[in-house]
Scaffold this motif. Structure first.
Motif, PDB file in Angstrom:
ATOM      1  N   VAL A 141      -7.408   7.705  23.257  1.00 36.48           N
ATOM      2  CA  VAL A 141      -7.176   9.102  22.864  1.00 36.48           C
ATOM      3  C   VAL A 141      -8.288   9.988  23.391  1.00 36.48           C
ATOM      4  N   MET A 142      -9.533   9.530  23.259  1.00 40.69           N
ATOM      5  CA  MET A 142     -10.685  10.288  23.741  1.00 40.69           C
ATOM      6  C   MET A 142     -10.569  10.577  25.237  1.00 40.69           C
ATOM      7  N   ALA A 143     -10.147   9.570  26.003  1.00 42.15           N
ATOM      8  CA  ALA A 143     -10.013   9.749  27.455  1.00 42.15           C
ATOM      9  C   ALA A 143      -8.984  10.825  27.781  1.00 42.15           C
ATOM     10  N   TYR A 144      -7.870  10.861  27.050  1.00 38.98           N
ATOM     11  CA  TYR A 144      -6.847  11.871  27.306  1.00 38.98           C
ATOM     12  C   TYR A 144      -7.326  13.260  26.887  1.00 38.98           C
ATOM     13  N   ILE A 162     -14.793  16.191  17.684  1.00 41.34           N
ATOM     14  CA  ILE A 162     -14.042  16.922  16.659  1.00 41.34           C
ATOM     15  C   ILE A 162     -12.551  16.903  16.991  1.00 41.34           C
ATOM     16  N   LEU A 163     -12.217  17.030  18.261  1.00 42.56           N
ATOM     17  CA  LEU A 163     -10.810  16.933  18.677  1.00 42.56           C
ATOM     18  C   LEU A 163     -10.245  15.566  18.297  1.00 42.56           C
ATOM     19  N   LEU A 164     -11.035  14.519  18.542  1.00 39.95           N
ATOM     20  CA  LEU A 164     -10.583  13.156  18.242  1.00 39.95           C
ATOM     21  C   LEU A 164     -10.343  12.981  16.749  1.00 39.95           C
ATOM     22  N   ASN A 165     -11.291  13.417  15.942  1.00 43.21           N
ATOM     23  CA  ASN A 165     -11.151  13.284  14.499  1.00 43.21           C
ATOM     24  C   ASN A 165      -9.940  14.072  13.996  1.00 43.21           C
ATOM     25  N   SER A 166      -9.752  15.259  14.542  1.00 41.87           N
ATOM     26  CA  SER A 166      -8.620  16.094  14.141  1.00 41.87           C
ATOM     27  C   SER A 166      -7.301  15.463  14.546  1.00 41.87           C
ATOM     28  N   PHE A 167      -7.281  14.844  15.715  1.00 42.08           N
ATOM     29  CA  PHE A 167      -6.060  14.191  16.197  1.00 42.08           C
ATOM     30  C   PHE A 167      -5.567  13.170  15.180  1.00 42.08           C
ATOM     31  N   PHE A 168      -6.458  12.281  14.739  1.00 39.46           N
ATOM     32  CA  PHE A 168      -6.048  11.241  13.799  1.00 39.46           C
ATOM     33  C   PHE A 168      -5.819  11.793  12.399  1.00 39.46           C
ATOM     34  N   SER A 169      -6.589  12.808  12.009  1.00 40.48           N
ATOM     35  CA  SER A 169      -6.414  13.392  10.676  1.00 40.48           C
ATOM     36  C   SER A 169      -5.082  14.125  10.556  1.00 40.48           C
ATOM     37  N   VAL A 170      -4.725  14.852  11.619  1.00 32.07           N
ATOM     38  CA  VAL A 170      -3.529  15.693  11.574  1.00 32.07           C
ATOM     39  C   VAL A 170      -2.271  14.930  11.954  1.00 32.07           C
ATOM     40  N   LEU A 171      -2.377  14.022  12.912  1.00 31.99           N
ATOM     41  CA  LEU A 171      -1.181  13.409  13.475  1.00 31.99           C
ATOM     42  C   LEU A 171      -0.894  11.997  12.962  1.00 31.99           C
ATOM     43  N   SER A 172      -1.761  11.443  12.150  1.00 33.49           N
ATOM     44  CA  SER A 172      -1.518  10.115  11.592  1.00 33.49           C
ATOM     45  C   SER A 172      -0.336  10.146  10.621  1.00 33.49           C
ATOM     46  N   PRO A 173       0.522   9.098  10.641  1.00 33.49           N
ATOM     47  CA  PRO A 173       1.660   9.064   9.702  1.00 33.49           C
ATOM     48  C   PRO A 173       1.238   9.186   8.244  1.00 33.49           C
ATOM     49  N   ARG A 174       0.090   8.607   7.883  1.00 33.57           N
ATOM     50  CA  ARG A 174      -0.326   8.621   6.488  1.00 33.57           C
ATOM     51  C   ARG A 174      -0.722  10.013   6.014  1.00 33.57           C
ATOM     52  N   SER A 175      -1.042  10.909   6.952  1.00 31.18           N
ATOM     53  CA  SER A 175      -1.464  12.258   6.562  1.00 31.18           C
ATOM     54  C   SER A 175      -0.330  13.054   5.928  1.00 31.18           C
ATOM     55  N   HIS A 176       0.915  12.692   6.247  1.00 29.79           N
ATOM     56  CA  HIS A 176       2.057  13.504   5.824  1.00 29.79           C
ATOM     57  C   HIS A 176       3.017  12.723   4.940  1.00 29.79           C
ATOM     58  N   ARG A 177       2.489  11.679   4.310  1.00 26.91           N
ATOM     59  CA  ARG A 177       3.308  10.798   3.478  1.00 26.91           C
ATOM     60  C   ARG A 177       4.049  11.576   2.386  1.00 26.91           C
ATOM     61  N   ARG A 178       3.365  12.517   1.747  1.00 25.05           N
ATOM     62  CA  ARG A 178       3.979  13.271   0.649  1.00 25.05           C
ATOM     63  C   ARG A 178       5.169  14.091   1.137  1.00 25.05           C
ATOM     64  N   LEU A 179       5.058  14.654   2.338  1.00 25.74           N
ATOM     65  CA  LEU A 179       6.155  15.466   2.882  1.00 25.74           C
ATOM     66  C   LEU A 179       7.408  14.626   3.104  1.00 25.74           C
ATOM     67  N   PHE A 180       7.222  13.383   3.555  1.00 24.37           N
ATOM     68  CA  PHE A 180       8.357  12.498   3.780  1.00 24.37           C
ATOM     69  C   PHE A 180       8.990  12.083   2.453  1.00 24.37           C
ATOM     70  N   GLN A 181       8.142  11.721   1.496  1.00 22.53           N
ATOM     71  CA  GLN A 181       8.628  11.096   0.273  1.00 22.53           C
ATOM     72  C   GLN A 181       9.053  12.095  -0.797  1.00 22.53           C
ATOM     73  N   GLU A 182       8.349  13.229  -0.890  1.00 27.52           N
ATOM     74  CA  GLU A 182       8.590  14.143  -1.996  1.00 27.52           C
ATOM     75  C   GLU A 182       9.281  15.442  -1.588  1.00 27.52           C
TER      76      GLU A 182
END
Length: 207
Positions: A141-144, A162-182
């Protein structure tokens, strides 16, 4: 799990049993959470003696490590094996990684990884044990991201870390679990919007 033909019957049976154990463990953890999951229940559901389970995994932590590492390896292999054309934009390459991370229609993998990552007595050891695999995914991810900066796609003034950390924080499936389930949103709807927010936010502004 497909077992190579040259393996002995005994080895095939061992690997098939191990795969079944991992599948059952996944279901139990999803039902009860990490802390309340017991080796006794996993053995009972698989239909084997507890001693047989311990021949595969000495303790619950080892079983969870095995599951986590297996899933991370699947993601890493998919990332490393995906065809990447030279003319593809850095954003397109990153979007393909997001697609791989979310390639789980049932949502079970994302939910289980969420549980493991949020288990205070386990997540630090979990991340340390799988450090090499996680690092290789991060490096890709860092290379891209660096490539996107060099090509003028992404804002060069935002530090890549900071871009790398944001990528995983924002785009990880676990970040949006509540939106899918609730909230009832589909994964496609959420990720379309989230990717739009992320990539618009890091885009290089025209002068």
């Amino acid at each position: 799990m497909k077992v190579p033909e040259h393996r002995s019957l005994k080895e095939k049976q061992r690997l098939e049993r191990e795969e079944l154990i991992l599948q059952v463990a996944q279901d139990v953890v999803l039902e009860k959470g990490y802390r309340d999951t017991s080796m006794d229940e996993i053995a009972a559901r698989v239909g084997i003696a507890k001693g047989t389970l311990y021949l595969h995994f000495a303790k619950k932590e080892d079983l969870m490590f095995a599951f986590f590492e297996r899933e991370m390896q699947k993601i890493l292999q998919a990332i490393e094996q995906q065809p990447v054309a030279a003319e593809m934009s850095a954003q397109a390459k990153l979007e393909s990684i997001v697609s791989i991370m979310h390639k789980d229609p049932s949502g079970k993998r994302a939910n289980l990884l969420f549980i493991l990552f949020n288990s205070e007595d386990f997540k630090i050891a979990l991340q340390q044990k799988s450090l090499d695999t996680l690092q290789r995914i991060s490096d890709k991810v860092m290379a891209y991201l660096e490539e996107g900066k060099a090509r003028g796609e992404f804002d060069p003034d935002i530090p890549t870390g900071i871009l790398l950390n944001s990528f995983f924080s924002v785009l990880s499936p676990r970040s949006h679990r509540r939106l899918f389930q609730e909230e009832g949103y589909t994964r496609e709807e959420v990720m379309f919007c989230v990717q739009k927010i992320f990539f618009r936010g890091i885009a290089k502004r025209s002068s």
